[in-house]
Design a protein around this motif. Structure first.
Motif, PDB file in Angstrom:
ATOM      1  N   ALA A   1      14.245   3.140   2.145  1.00  0.00           N
ATOM      2  CA  ALA A   1      12.884   3.399   1.544  1.00  0.00           C
ATOM      3  C   ALA A   1      12.486   3.236   1.095  1.00  0.00           C
ATOM      4  N   THR A   2      11.083   3.470   1.735  1.00  0.00           N
ATOM      5  CA  THR A   2      10.026   2.209   1.382  1.00  0.00           C
ATOM      6  C   THR A   2       8.833   2.668   0.612  1.00  0.00           C
ATOM      7  N   LYS A   3       7.843   2.891  -0.427  1.00  0.00           N
ATOM      8  CA  LYS A   3       6.532   3.326  -0.808  1.00  0.00           C
ATOM      9  C   LYS A   3       5.654   3.018  -0.103  1.00  0.00           C
ATOM     10  N   GLU A   4       5.108   4.296   0.431  1.00  0.00           N
ATOM     11  CA  GLU A   4       3.897   3.740   1.113  1.00  0.00           C
ATOM     12  C   GLU A   4       2.856   5.362   0.838  1.00  0.00           C
ATOM     13  N   PRO A   5       2.121   5.270  -0.069  1.00  0.00           N
ATOM     14  CA  PRO A   5       0.904   5.720  -0.882  1.00  0.00           C
ATOM     15  C   PRO A   5      -0.107   6.260   0.699  1.00  0.00           C
ATOM     16  N   THR A   6      -0.440   6.828   1.349  1.00  0.00           N
ATOM     17  CA  THR A   6      -1.376   7.246   2.013  1.00  0.00           C
ATOM     18  C   THR A   6      -2.878   8.097   1.024  1.00  0.00           C
ATOM     19  N   ALA A   7      -3.956   7.918   1.441  1.00  0.00           N
ATOM     20  CA  ALA A   7      -4.967   8.745   1.030  1.00  0.00           C
ATOM     21  C   ALA A   7      -6.217   9.033   2.227  1.00  0.00           C
ATOM     22  N   VAL A   8      -6.455  10.673   2.334  1.00  0.00           N
ATOM     23  CA  VAL A   8      -7.380  10.874   3.107  1.00  0.00           C
ATOM     24  C   VAL A   8      -8.806  11.033   2.583  1.00  0.00           C
ATOM     25  N   SER A   9      -9.665  10.702   2.971  1.00  0.00           N
ATOM     26  CA  SER A   9     -11.191  10.771   2.664  1.00  0.00           C
ATOM     27  C   SER A   9     -11.868  11.906   2.412  1.00  0.00           C
ATOM     28  N   PRO A  10     -12.672  12.580   1.913  1.00  0.00           N
ATOM     29  CA  PRO A  10     -13.606  13.888   1.763  1.00  0.00           C
ATOM     30  C   PRO A  10     -13.743  13.918   2.887  1.00  0.00           C
TER      31      PRO A  10
ATOM     32  N   GLY B   1      -5.279  -3.693  -3.747  1.00  0.00           N
ATOM     33  CA  GLY B   1      -3.922  -3.008  -3.917  1.00  0.00           C
ATOM     34  C   GLY B   1      -3.203  -1.933  -2.935  1.00  0.00           C
ATOM     35  N   HIS B   2      -1.779  -2.402  -2.524  1.00  0.00           N
ATOM     36  CA  HIS B   2      -1.537  -1.271  -2.083  1.00  0.00           C
ATOM     37  C   HIS B   2       0.062  -0.213  -2.237  1.00  0.00           C
ATOM     38  N   ASP B   3      -0.171  -0.202  -3.626  1.00  0.00           N
ATOM     39  CA  ASP B   3       0.228   0.465  -4.265  1.00  0.00           C
ATOM     40  C   ASP B   3       0.116   2.149  -4.075  1.00  0.00           C
ATOM     41  N   LEU B   4      -0.846   1.913  -4.570  1.00  0.00           N
ATOM     42  CA  LEU B   4      -1.216   3.875  -5.069  1.00  0.00           C
ATOM     43  C   LEU B   4      -2.926   3.471  -4.607  1.00  0.00           C
ATOM     44  N   PHE B   5      -3.354   4.246  -4.263  1.00  0.00           N
ATOM     45  CA  PHE B   5      -4.812   5.014  -3.254  1.00  0.00           C
ATOM     46  C   PHE B   5      -5.564   6.240  -4.103  1.00  0.00           C
ATOM     47  N   ALA B   6      -7.106   5.881  -3.765  1.00  0.00           N
ATOM     48  CA  ALA B   6      -7.563   7.467  -4.320  1.00  0.00           C
ATOM     49  C   ALA B   6      -8.887   7.336  -3.786  1.00  0.00           C
ATOM     50  N   PHE B   7      -9.632   8.147  -3.224  1.00  0.00           N
ATOM     51  CA  PHE B   7     -10.569   8.423  -2.337  1.00  0.00           C
ATOM     52  C   PHE B   7     -12.065   9.053  -3.819  1.00  0.00           C
TER      53      PHE B   7
ATOM     54  N   GLY C   1     -16.507  10.158  -0.851  1.00  0.00           N
ATOM     55  CA  GLY C   1     -16.244   9.061  -0.303  1.00  0.00           C
ATOM     56  C   GLY C   1     -16.969   7.290   0.426  1.00  0.00           C
ATOM     57  N   ASN C   2     -18.189   6.687  -1.029  1.00  0.00           N
ATOM     58  CA  ASN C   2     -18.254   6.207  -0.588  1.00  0.00           C
ATOM     59  C   ASN C   2     -18.157   4.600  -1.835  1.00  0.00           C
ATOM     60  N   GLN C   3     -16.802   5.419  -2.482  1.00  0.00           N
ATOM     61  CA  GLN C   3     -15.655   4.387  -2.846  1.00  0.00           C
ATOM     62  C   GLN C   3     -13.890   4.927  -3.128  1.00  0.00           C
ATOM     63  N   PHE C   4     -13.584   3.767  -2.751  1.00  0.00           N
ATOM     64  CA  PHE C   4     -11.794   3.990  -3.619  1.00  0.00           C
ATOM     65  C   PHE C   4     -11.632   3.273  -3.723  1.00  0.00           C
ATOM     66  N   VAL C   5     -10.370   3.272  -4.595  1.00  0.00           N
ATOM     67  CA  VAL C   5      -9.347   2.648  -5.705  1.00  0.00           C
ATOM     68  C   VAL C   5      -8.104   2.078  -5.198  1.00  0.00           C
ATOM     69  N   SER C   6      -7.756   0.983  -5.361  1.00  0.00           N
ATOM     70  CA  SER C   6      -6.548   0.712  -5.227  1.00  0.00           C
ATOM     71  C   SER C   6      -5.890   0.312  -6.045  1.00  0.00           C
ATOM     72  N   ASN C   7      -4.340   0.571  -6.322  1.00  0.00           N
ATOM     73  CA  ASN C   7      -3.641   0.138  -7.143  1.00  0.00           C
ATOM     74  C   ASN C   7      -2.686  -1.477  -6.705  1.00  0.00           C
ATOM     75  N   GLU C   8      -2.352  -2.332  -6.880  1.00  0.00           N
ATOM     76  CA  GLU C   8      -1.261  -3.141  -6.977  1.00  0.00           C
ATOM     77  C   GLU C   8      -0.034  -4.346  -7.642  1.00  0.00           C
TER      78      GLU C   8
ATOM     79  N   GLN D   1     -12.839  11.897   8.061  1.00  0.00           N
ATOM     80  CA  GLN D   1     -12.851  10.812   9.053  1.00  0.00           C
ATOM     81  C   GLN D   1     -12.465   9.598   8.842  1.00  0.00           C
ATOM     82  N   HIS D   2     -11.180   9.341   7.035  1.00  0.00           N
ATOM     83  CA  HIS D   2     -11.270   8.197   7.518  1.00  0.00           C
ATOM     84  C   HIS D   2      -9.881   8.290   6.591  1.00  0.00           C
ATOM     85  N   LEU D   3      -8.532   6.959   6.741  1.00  0.00           N
ATOM     86  CA  LEU D   3      -7.299   7.287   6.205  1.00  0.00           C
ATOM     87  C   LEU D   3      -7.302   5.515   5.066  1.00  0.00           C
ATOM     88  N   LEU D   4      -6.160   5.783   4.068  1.00  0.00           N
ATOM     89  CA  LEU D   4      -5.743   4.951   3.943  1.00  0.00           C
ATOM     90  C   LEU D   4      -4.667   5.147   3.484  1.00  0.00           C
ATOM     91  N   SER D   5      -4.052   3.392   3.607  1.00  0.00           N
ATOM     92  CA  SER D   5      -2.365   3.470   4.475  1.00  0.00           C
ATOM     93  C   SER D   5      -2.063   2.447   3.915  1.00  0.00           C
TER      94      SER D   5
END
Length: 931
Positions: free
Chosen positions: A468-477, A518-524, A528-535, A480-484
Motif C-alpha cells: 500500500a502506498t500513499k496516493e494524495p489526490t485533489a480536485v480543483s474547485p 511536493g508529493h505527500d499532500l495537495f490542496a487547491f 483555483g488559481n493556486q495549489f500547495v504541495s508538501n514533500e 477541470q483539473h486533478l492533482l495526483s
C-alpha cells in the motif's frame, strides 16, 4: 539553604560556559541594593587534580536547592559528575535536577519512558530509569563564541532567564519584568542624585529625558529578546509568530533609530511564513478546514473536535468536544453546521455557533463482528447543502439526505484501500472518488453518476504496487483539473485527459509532470488559481505554493509557476487554504496545528525587471556607480559591458562594450562618478589590472598594471576620492596602487596562510577587507591599512556568519559599513553586524520563480538588497529585498493583521512601562470583546 543551585559540569567541555552562566544567574533580576540575585555554587577547581576537596562539594550539594547539570559528553564521562548526580538522586528530588545541553545529543524513548541511550551521549548512566516522562531541558549547543556567552546575546539571555525563573519560583515573564524593574530603580536613583547635586531645572529636564530614553532603550532590548524567543521557539505556548511581529513593530515605534529595533524587525519578519500555532489538540490531527465564509476553522483528530473562531486574523477556540476520535470534517455551505465522521463510523451533525449536537448517527455495523473498517475518511456537502457524501476505509461510499439524515444510497466504489470522495464541484449529479492510500488491486480515480450510481469514467493515477502506498489526490474547485502522485513527482491533469497514466514520462493530453513539487499532500485554493504541495524527506519538509495560469494551458512552464517555498513543518496529515487564499492551515502529528501566511514577504521582495531584461547576470562580477544609474558586469572572461539607465524609456541601455585579447577578466569596479572602470584578472605573465575611462560614447584604455605571481585579482575597488586602487588576489595577496605614480604596495594579511580567496568585498570607506575561502568556514575581516585582523576578532580574523551548509557565493557591505550580507549557493543569505560579527537574520531566499542559486549580492544606497540569482529553469533574475526599517514595520503590522490585545499588552509590556494607547499597529482595531 546556603545555595539556590549547584552547577555540575565538565571543566574541559564547559570551562567558559559555566562561569558565564554563573555570572548571569547572579545578575538577572538582581535588586539594586544587593550584590547578587541568587547564591550559586560552582566548583572552580578540577577535582581530578584536588580530590581532597570532595568533602566541600558534598557540603555544597547538601546546602543547595537545585542541581544544574551542564550535559556534555565530557560530563557523562566524568566520575565526579556521576558522583554528584548520584548524591543528588539519593538525597534530593529528581524534580529539582535541571539539564542544560551544551554538546552532543539527548534522545527520549517514549515507549520505554526513559532516555534512548543509543542516541543519548551527554548524560551519566546513573540517570537511567530515573525519569518517567521526558524532562524539560535547555539547549545551549549553539552558544560557543565568547560574544554569545553574554546577557547581550538574546538566546543566552532567554536560556538564563528560564533557569533563573525556576530558581526564583516565578514565571520567565516575571523574571524579565523584575530585571527591567530593578534596572529602572537604579536609573531613577541616578536621576534623583543628579537632581539633588545639580539642582537646576535644565539639568532636571535633561536627566529626565535621558532616563526616559534609556528606559525606552531597555524596553526595546526586552522586546527584541521576546520577539526572538517567539521565532526561535514557535511551538511553545509563548512562541506565537503574531506576537513576534507585534513586538518587533512595537520596538521600532518606540525608538526608530535604535539599531536593536531594526534587528528585531529583520530577525522576525524575514524568518518564517508561520503566522500562528494553535494549541488545543494533544493527539494526531487528521483533518483541518476553513468554513466557506472564512470565519471558522474546524480541526478533528484522535482526541476529538475543536472549532476555532477567526477575527481580525486572531484565531481562538470557540468550543471543544473531546468525546471520541474523529477522522473527517466538513462545513455546510451556509456555515451553520459542522459534520464530523468518527473512526468508529459515527456521523455527527453539530451547530457551529454553540457546539450542540443536532444528530448522532451511530454506525449499525460497529461491534457486530464485521471486520471491515467503518472509519469515515471524508465528508463532502453538495453545493446546495441538501446532500452529503461520505467515504469509509475499505471503499464504501454513501449518499445522505441532510434533512432526514437518511442514507439514500450506499455502494462499494473501490475494492480496498483508504479512499476519499467529493461532489463534482460544478455538478451535484456527479461524484469523484479516489484512493489516498492505495492497495495493489485498486489504484484508480473514478467519476460516478449520482442518478444511477454507475461509474462514468476512471483514471489510473498510480502504478500497481505490492505494498500500500500513499496516493494524495485533489480536485480543483472548477472541476477541470486533478492533482495526483506519480512516483516521486506530482501530476497536474485535465479532467478530459487520457484514462491511463503512461508508465514512461511521455505524457499527453494536458497532463503536466512537475518534478520539483511536493508529493505527500495537495490542496487547491478556493479560487483555483493556486495549489500547495508538501514533500517530506529525511532531512527536510517543504511546503510549496504554485500559481496556475489557465490561459497558458499549452505551455507547462507558463501555466504553472512556483510562487514560494518554505521549510518549517513536519508530519502533516492535512492541508487547506483559507477562502481568500491568503492563509494555509496544516494539521498533523501530536496535535500540531499551524497557520501559514502565504503572502509573507511578498511586499518586501520583487524582481528588478529592467535589470533582468539585460544580458548581464552578475555570475562573475558586477559593480554600480554611486548613483546606481550605471552598472558594469563581466559577461565572460574576455568581455565586459556597461549599461546606463535611461529615464525616458525606464530601461538599462548598453553604452560600452570592452574586450581584451590578453587578460582574463575576474573582477570589476566603477569609480564613484562612474567615469572610470577597473578590470582585474590575469594575463600570461600573472596578476593584471586594466584602467579604462568611460566617456559618453567611448571606452578609452588608460593603463595596465601588473603584479608578481600567477594568481588573478579576485576583487578590485577605487577609494572614494579615486586616489588609490585596492585589489585582493585569489591567492590572498592584498595590493594597492596610488593613481598618480601607480606605485604598487603589497600588504601581508595576518593569519591568511596562503588560503585561496573565493569571494571578497571592500567596505565603502575601503578600510576593511572581507573575504571567504573554500579552505575554511566563515568569513575573515582585515584592516586594509595594516593587514591586521579587524578590531575585536581573533588572531585568525575569522567570524562564523551561518553558512555551514554550503559555499559562500557573494559578499557586500551596507552603505554605512555597519552591516554586511553574505550569500551561499544554497539560496541562503545572512545579514550580520560588522562590529560584533553577530548574525541578525538568516533567510532562505524564495521568490516567485524558485531561486536555485544566488550568484552575487549588493547593498543599494536606499538600504535595499540586490541579488543576482538563477532559477531551476536556468533563467537569471535580479531580485531586490526591501529592508528599510519603516517598510519592515508596516509589513509587521500587515502580517500580524492586528494589534496587541490588552491582556497581551499586560503580559509582554505592561502599562507601568508604556501606555496601552501607544501600542503599534493601532489602526488595526479590535472590538472591545477582543481586548
Amino acid at each position: 539553604m546556603a545555595y539556590n543551585a549547584f552547577i555540575s559540569y565538565s571543566h574541559a567541555a564547559d570551562g567558559k560556559l559555566a562561569p558565564a552562566l554563573h555570572t548571569a544567574l547572579h545578575r538577572i533580576a538582581r535588586p539594586w541594593n544587593k550584590i547578587r540575585a541568587l547564591h550559586i555554587f560552582r566548583d572552580h577547581t578540577n577535582l581530578s587534580i584536588a580530590p581532597e576537596l570532595w568533602g566541600t562539594i558534598l557540603n555544597a550539594l547538601s546546602d543547595s536547592q537545585y542541581f544544574i547539570l551542564l550535559a556534555s559528553p565530557g560530563a557523562a564521562a566524568s566520575k565526579w559528575v556521576q558522583q554528584e548526580v548520584s548524591y543528588w538522586l539519593e538525597n534530593k528530588s529528581k524534580n529539582t535536577l535541571l539539564i542544560v545541553l551544551t554538546e552532543g545529543d539527548i534522545g527520549w524513548d517514549s515507549e520505554r519512558n526513559d532516555f534512548d541511550w543509543n542516541l543519548t551521549t551527554v548524560l551519566p548512566q546513573n540517570l537511567r530509569n530515573v525519569f518517567t516522562a521526558e524532562p524539560f531541558y535547555i539547549d545551549l549547543r549553539q552558544q560557543k563564541r565568547e560574544s554569545q556567552l553574554s546577557l547581550r546575546d538574546p538566546l543566552f539571555l532567554d536560556a538564563a532567564a528560564t533557569i533563573a525563573a525556576t530558581l526564583h519560583g516565578v514565571s520567565k515573564d516575571e523574571i524579565v519584568g523584575e530585571d527591567l524593574k530593578q534596572h529602572q530603580i537604579t536609573k531613577r536613583l541616578v536621576r534623583f542624585t543628579i537632581i539633588v547635586l545639580i539642582g537646576l531645572l535644565v539639568a532636571v529636564t535633561f536627566g529626565f529625558y535621558t532616563a526616559e530614553k534609556q528606559k525606552d532603550a531597555t524596553l526595546v532590548e526586552k522586546l527584541y529578546v521576546q520577539a526572538n524567543s517567539a521565532i526561535q521557539n514557535p511551538g511553545d505556548m509563548n512562541g506565537d509568530p503574531v506576537h513576534a511581529h507585534l513586538l518587533a513593530a512595537q520596538a521600532y515605534q518606540l525608538q526608530p533609530d535604535n539599531p536593536t529595533a531594526y534587528k528585531a524587525l529583520l530577525s522576525t519578519l524575514l524568518s518564517s511564513h508561520t503566522h500562528q500555532y494553535l494549541h488545543g489538540h494533544t493527539q494526531d490531527i487528521h483533518k483541518a478546514i476553513y468554513s466557506p465564509d472564512g470565519n471558522y476553522l474546524a480541526s478533528v483528530g484522535d482526541d476529538g473536535l475543536i472549532l476555532w473562531k477567526i477575527h481580525q486574523d486572531k484565531v481562538a477556540k470557540k468550543w471543544v468536544n473531546f468525546d471520541s476520535a474523529m477522522s473527517a470534517v466538513a462545513f455546510s455551505p451556509d456555515n451553520q453546521q459542522v459534520v464530523t465522521g468518527g473512526k468508529n463510523g459515527d456521523l455527527i451533525f453539530w451547530d457551529s455557533i454553540d457546539g450542540k449536537k443536532h444528530e448522532l448517527i451511530v454506525d449499525k455495523n460497529a461491534g457486530n463482528g464485521d471486520t471491515t473498517s467503518q472509519k469515515i475518511t471524508s465528508i463532502s456537502f453538495s453545493t446546495d447543502g441538501k446532500q452529503l457524501l461520505t467515504a469509509t476505509e475499505g471503499g464504501m461510499l454513501k449518499l445522505w439526505d441532510v434533512i432526514t439524515k437518511k442514507v439514500l444510497k450506499a455502494w462499494r466504489g473501490h475494492k480496498s484501500g483508504t479512499i476519499e470522495a467529493v461532489f463534482h464541484p460544478t455538478s451535484n449529479g456527479l461524484a469523484i472518488s479516489y484512493p489516498v492510500l492505495s492497495s495493489n488491486s485498486d489504484y484508480h480515480m473514478r467519476m460516478w453518476s449520482l442518478v444511477d450510481f454507475k461509474e462514468v469514467k476512471r483514471w489510473q493515477i498510480s502504478s500497481p504496487s505490492e505494498e500500500a502506498t500513499k496516493e494524495p489526490t485533489a480536485v480543483s474547485p472548477d472541476g477541470q483539473h486533478l492533482l495526483s502522485k506519480y512516483l516521486r513527482n506530482l501530476l497536474f491533469w485535465n479532467i478530459d485527459s487520457h484514462e491511463v497514466l503512461k508508465k514512461k514520462l511521455e505524457l499527453k493530453n494536458g497532463e503536466i509532470l512537475l518534478d520539483k513539487a511536493g508529493h505527500d499532500l495537495f490542496a487547491f485554493s478556493s479560487a483555483g488559481n493556486q495549489f500547495v504541495s508538501n514533500e517530506v524527506s529525511i532531512t527536510s519538509s517543504l511546503l510549496t505554493v504554485w500559481n496556475i495560469n489557465h490561459l497558458k494551458t499549452n505551455d507547462k512552464n507558463q501555466m504553472i509557476k512556483l510562487k514560494d517555498t518554505w521549510n518549517d513543518v513536519r508530519s502533516l496529515h492535512s492541508l487547506a487554504f483559507s477562502p481568500d487564499g491568503k492563509k494555509i492551515v496544516g494539521g498533523g502529528k501530536d496535535g500540531r496545528l499551524v497557520i501559514w501566511n502565504v503572502s509573507a514577504g511578498e511586499s518586501l521582495s520583487q524582481s528588478w525587471i529592467e535589470l533582468s531584461e539585460t544580458d548581464i547576470d552578475g555570475n562573475i562580477d558586477f559593480a554600480f556607480s554611486h548613483n546606481e544609474k550605471r552598472i558594469a558586469s563581466i559577461v565572460d572572461y574576455s568581455v565586459a559591458k556597461v549599461f546606463d539607465y535611461d529615464s525616458t524609456t525606464g530601461k538599462f541601455v548598453l553604452t560600452h562594450k570592452i574586450s581584451s585579447s590578453d587578460i582574463a577578466f575576474r573582477s570589476i569596479a566603477l569609480s564613484q562618478d562612474g567615469k572610470q572602470l577597473l578590470l582585474g584578472g590575469n594575463d600570461d605573465n600573472g596578476t593584471a589590472l586594466e584602467i579604462w575611462s568611460l566617456t559618453s560614447d567611448k571606452s578609452i584604455f588608460v593603463k595596465k598594471l601588473s603584479a608578481s605571481g600567477n594568481s588573478f585579482l579576485r576583487q578590485v575597488a577605487f577609494t572614494q576620492n579615486n586616489k588609490k586602487i585596492y585589489g585582493i588576489t585569489e591567492d590572498g595577496i592584498l595590493l594597492s596602487w596610488d593613481t598618480v605614480s601607480f606605485k604598487k604596495k603589497e600588504i601581508p594579511l595576518k593569519g591568511n596562510a596562503d588560503d585561496s580567496i573565493k569571494k571578497a568585498a571592500f567596505s565603502p570607506d575601503r578600510k576593511i577587507l572581507m573575504a571567504s575561502s573554500d579552505s575554511y568556514e566563515g568569513i575573515k575581516l582585515w584592516e586594509t591599512a595594516t593587514g591586521e585582523c579587524y578590531k575585536g576578532f581573533k588572531e585568525d580574523c575569522r567570524i562564523q556568519p551561518g553558512h555551514e551548509e554550503s559555499s559562500i557565493s557573494g559578499l557586500a557591505f551596507s552603505p554605512d559599513g555597519k552591516l554586511a550580507i553574505s550569500t551561499s549557493e544554497a539560496s541562503l543569505w545572512v545579514l550580520w553586524d560588522v562590529a560584533t560579527g553577530d548574525v541578525i537574520v538568516r533567510k532562505q531566499h524564495n521568490n516567485a520563480n524558485e531561486v536555485n542559486e544566488i550568484w552575487g549580492t549588493y547593498f543599494l544606497s536606499n538600504s535595499k538588497i540586490l541579488f543576482s540569482t538563477l532559477n531551476y529553469e536556468k533563467e537569471k533574475r535580479w531580485v531586490v529585498w526591501d529592508t528599510r526599517p519603516a517598510n519592515l514595520a508596516a509589513h509587521a503590522c500587515e502580517v500580524a493583521g492586528r494589534h496587541f490585545t490588552l491582556s497581551e499588552w499586560n503580559k509582554f509590556i505592561g502599562n507601568e512601562l508604556l501606555d496601552y494607547e501607544k501600542r503599534a499597529c493601532k489602526k488595526l482595531a479590535f472590538n472591545q470583546t477582543d481586548q
